[in-house]
Design an enzyme around this catalytic site. Structure first.
Site, PDB file in Angstrom:
ATOM      1  N   CYS A   1      -5.530   3.686  12.609  1.00 19.81           N
ATOM      2  CA  CYS A   1      -5.134   2.652  13.554  1.00 19.81           C
ATOM      3  C   CYS A   1      -6.006   1.420  13.274  1.00 19.81           C
ATOM      4  O   CYS A   1      -7.234   1.523  13.230  1.00 19.81           O
ATOM      5  CB  CYS A   1      -5.340   3.176  14.981  1.00 19.81           C
ATOM      6  SG  CYS A   1      -5.141   1.875  16.204  1.00 19.81           S
TER       7      CYS A   1
ATOM      8  N   GLN B   1     -14.911   3.993  -7.282  1.00 19.31           N
ATOM      9  CA  GLN B   1     -14.351   2.885  -6.503  1.00 19.31           C
ATOM     10  C   GLN B   1     -12.857   3.129  -6.282  1.00 19.31           C
ATOM     11  O   GLN B   1     -12.209   2.380  -5.572  1.00 19.31           O
ATOM     12  CB  GLN B   1     -14.538   1.572  -7.267  1.00 19.31           C
ATOM     13  CG  GLN B   1     -15.975   1.205  -7.519  1.00 19.31           C
ATOM     14  CD  GLN B   1     -16.062   0.052  -8.517  1.00 19.31           C
ATOM     15  OE1 GLN B   1     -15.965  -1.108  -8.169  1.00 19.31           O
ATOM     16  NE2 GLN B   1     -16.250   0.377  -9.787  1.00 19.31           N
ATOM     17  N   ASN B   2     -12.330   4.154  -6.947  1.00 17.55           N
ATOM     18  CA  ASN B   2     -10.880   4.373  -6.884  1.00 17.55           C
ATOM     19  C   ASN B   2     -10.483   5.012  -5.565  1.00 17.55           C
ATOM     20  O   ASN B   2     -11.217   5.823  -5.000  1.00 17.55           O
ATOM     21  CB  ASN B   2     -10.432   5.257  -8.056  1.00 17.55           C
ATOM     22  CG  ASN B   2     -10.685   4.569  -9.384  1.00 17.55           C
ATOM     23  OD1 ASN B   2     -11.001   3.385  -9.398  1.00 17.55           O
ATOM     24  ND2 ASN B   2     -10.564   5.291 -10.469  1.00 17.55           N
ATOM     25  N   VAL B   3      -9.289   4.646  -5.133  1.00 12.59           N
ATOM     26  CA  VAL B   3      -8.801   5.138  -3.839  1.00 12.59           C
ATOM     27  C   VAL B   3      -7.694   6.171  -4.052  1.00 12.59           C
ATOM     28  O   VAL B   3      -7.020   6.561  -3.098  1.00 12.59           O
ATOM     29  CB  VAL B   3      -8.270   3.954  -2.988  1.00 12.59           C
ATOM     30  CG1 VAL B   3      -9.384   2.965  -2.671  1.00 12.59           C
ATOM     31  CG2 VAL B   3      -7.103   3.226  -3.667  1.00 12.59           C
ATOM     32  N   ASP B   4      -7.508   6.615  -5.325  1.00 12.72           N
ATOM     33  CA  ASP B   4      -6.327   7.427  -5.647  1.00 12.72           C
ATOM     34  C   ASP B   4      -6.515   8.937  -5.531  1.00 12.72           C
ATOM     35  O   ASP B   4      -5.532   9.687  -5.553  1.00 12.72           O
ATOM     36  CB  ASP B   4      -5.793   7.058  -7.039  1.00 12.72           C
ATOM     37  CG  ASP B   4      -6.857   7.191  -8.149  1.00 12.72           C
ATOM     38  OD1 ASP B   4      -7.699   8.102  -8.075  1.00 12.72           O
ATOM     39  OD2 ASP B   4      -6.819   6.368  -9.092  1.00 12.72           O
TER      40      ASP B   4
ATOM     41  N   HIS C   1     -14.728   3.021  -1.839  1.00 10.25           N
ATOM     42  CA  HIS C   1     -13.722   2.113  -1.281  1.00 10.25           C
ATOM     43  C   HIS C   1     -12.628   2.851  -0.514  1.00 10.25           C
ATOM     44  O   HIS C   1     -11.532   2.317  -0.342  1.00 10.25           O
ATOM     45  CB  HIS C   1     -13.113   1.245  -2.397  1.00 10.25           C
ATOM     46  CG  HIS C   1     -14.118   0.306  -3.021  1.00 10.25           C
ATOM     47  ND1 HIS C   1     -13.937  -0.310  -4.235  1.00 10.25           N
ATOM     48  CD2 HIS C   1     -15.343  -0.115  -2.573  1.00 10.25           C
ATOM     49  CE1 HIS C   1     -14.981  -1.074  -4.517  1.00 10.25           C
ATOM     50  NE2 HIS C   1     -15.857  -0.958  -3.538  1.00 10.25           N
TER      51      HIS C   1
ATOM     52  N   TYR D   1       0.828  -1.215   0.000  1.00 12.28           N
ATOM     53  CA  TYR D   1       0.000   0.000   0.000  1.00 12.28           C
ATOM     54  C   TYR D   1       0.857   1.258   0.000  1.00 12.28           C
ATOM     55  O   TYR D   1       0.522   2.250  -0.641  1.00 12.28           O
ATOM     56  CB  TYR D   1      -1.004  -0.021   1.166  1.00 12.28           C
ATOM     57  CG  TYR D   1      -2.244  -0.791   0.774  1.00 12.28           C
ATOM     58  CD1 TYR D   1      -3.231  -0.188  -0.001  1.00 12.28           C
ATOM     59  CD2 TYR D   1      -2.390  -2.129   1.105  1.00 12.28           C
ATOM     60  CE1 TYR D   1      -4.343  -0.900  -0.419  1.00 12.28           C
ATOM     61  CE2 TYR D   1      -3.501  -2.849   0.685  1.00 12.28           C
ATOM     62  CZ  TYR D   1      -4.476  -2.226  -0.075  1.00 12.28           C
ATOM     63  OH  TYR D   1      -5.568  -2.935  -0.514  1.00 12.28           O
TER      64      TYR D   1
ATOM     65  N   ALA E   1     -11.048   5.304 -21.795  1.00  9.63           N
ATOM     66  CA  ALA E   1     -11.829   6.439 -21.296  1.00  9.63           C
ATOM     67  C   ALA E   1     -11.202   7.774 -21.692  1.00  9.63           C
ATOM     68  O   ALA E   1     -11.913   8.728 -22.029  1.00  9.63           O
ATOM     69  CB  ALA E   1     -11.960   6.341 -19.778  1.00  9.63           C
TER      70      ALA E   1
END
Ligand code: BJW
Length: 254
Positions: A135, A109-112, A127, A71, A239
């Site tokens: 924590c 849905q992207n975490v960026d 997400h 990650y 896209a």
């Protein structure tokens, strides 16, 4: 694939007739920024790992060093990436909508965070976000997590494990985000699914919710997905090539 002007025009015309548009995006939206998608073959350092096996609470418990290193590696990669023309086109769609009394809900849905960096606002993150860490025991957010961490796995000053603020398989999605996305899917006239393999639920179910409530559905994806046979218009293309043309056509039409 070269998409003809008629298809671009058809999608622009569906959007022009809408009062409410909901857009669901997935990893393909950020692929042209250089962010690896979740299900494409991984390369380099992490090629031997299956992302689906790292993105679970069980993986963190079993191997916290590998999971947090992965990650942190992705977080650093994303920090070096820039939004691409597809992100910019969705931000432009929102601006067009504001001027035309149309509502656009962007659900990702992207975490960026790249859509937000392109100027999009009010993005619903289903997400979570890879830049937030918390924590693992208490769920409390860590303010300004260092980039990169000095050691793996990273820990709080009290010695408990840190984890990324993302949603893993088997975990519940943030209730507020899921409620907002469900409402946007059930109340829109047009639902766009962009750059997602349409395989991960409950996000993948949003298209069904929209269709069941009478929305026109459009998919833009580099390959066919389980959603392709269900949508009104499917475009198999990148896209970043198609979205700017659609938004440009829309802006010229009104
Ligand atoms: C391009 C392109 C270009 C490339 N242009 N396109 C119903 C049925 C079956 C199973 C389930 C179900 N409901 C729930 C489940 C279980 C599970 C699930 O869905 N499993 C399936 C795999 C079968 N879902 C869950 O566990 C969810 N939780 C849940 O349901 O909890 C219930 C619960 C309730 C109450 C208490 C407790 C529990 C959680 C799902 C979390 C998903 N998390 C991940 C990881 C996030 C962190 C991280 O990034 O590491 O989210 S998994 C991964 O998949 C990531 C993505 O957001 C998500 C979706 O992937 P996405 O975005 O579609 O990417 P790809 O790579 O799959 O596809 C990219 C596409 O783009 C490809 O098609 C390319 O062709 C295309 N592309 N370049 C356009 N330039």
């Amino acid at each position: 694939m070269n998409i003809d002007e008629g298809t671009i025009e058809a999608i622009a015309s569906v959007l022009a007739g809408a009062e409410r548009i909901t857009v669901l995006t997935g990893a393909g939206l950020s692929a042209e920024s250089g962010v690896p998608t979740f299900r494409d073959a991984q390369t380099g350092l992490w090629a031997k790992y299956d992302p689906a096996e790292l993105a679970t609470p069980e993986a963190l418990a079993r191997n916290p060093e590998t999971v947090t290193r992965w990650y942190d590696w992705r977080r650093q990669l994303i920090a070096r990436c820039e939004p691409n023309p597809a992100h910019a086109a969705l931000a432009a769609l929102q601006r067009w909508a504001e001027g035309n009394r149309v509502r656009v809900d962007l659900v990702t849905q992207n975490v960026d965070g790249l859509l937000q960096r392109a100027g999009a606002t009010g993005v619903v993150e289903l997400h979570g976000n890879i830049h937030r860490w918390r924590c693992a025991a208490t769920g409390r957010d860590v303010p300004d997590p260092p980039l990169p961490f000095a050691e793996y796995p990273p820990r709080t000053p009290e010695g408990t494990l840190l984890r990324p603020g993302v949603v893993w398989f088997g975990e519940a999605l943030p209730a507020e985000a899921l409620a907002a996305a469900s409402e946007a899917a059930s109340s829109c006239d047009v639902f766009l699914s962009i750059g997602t393999s349409a395989m991960v639920y409950p996000a993948a179910g949003l298209l069904h919710v929209a269709a069941d409530n009478g929305a026109r559905t459009v998919e833009i994806n580099a390959e066919r997905t389980p959603a392709t046979p269900l949508v009104d218009i499917a475009v198999t293309s990148r896209a970043g090539e198609v979205l700017p043309r659609i938004v440009d056509r829309l802006s010229r039409a009104v």
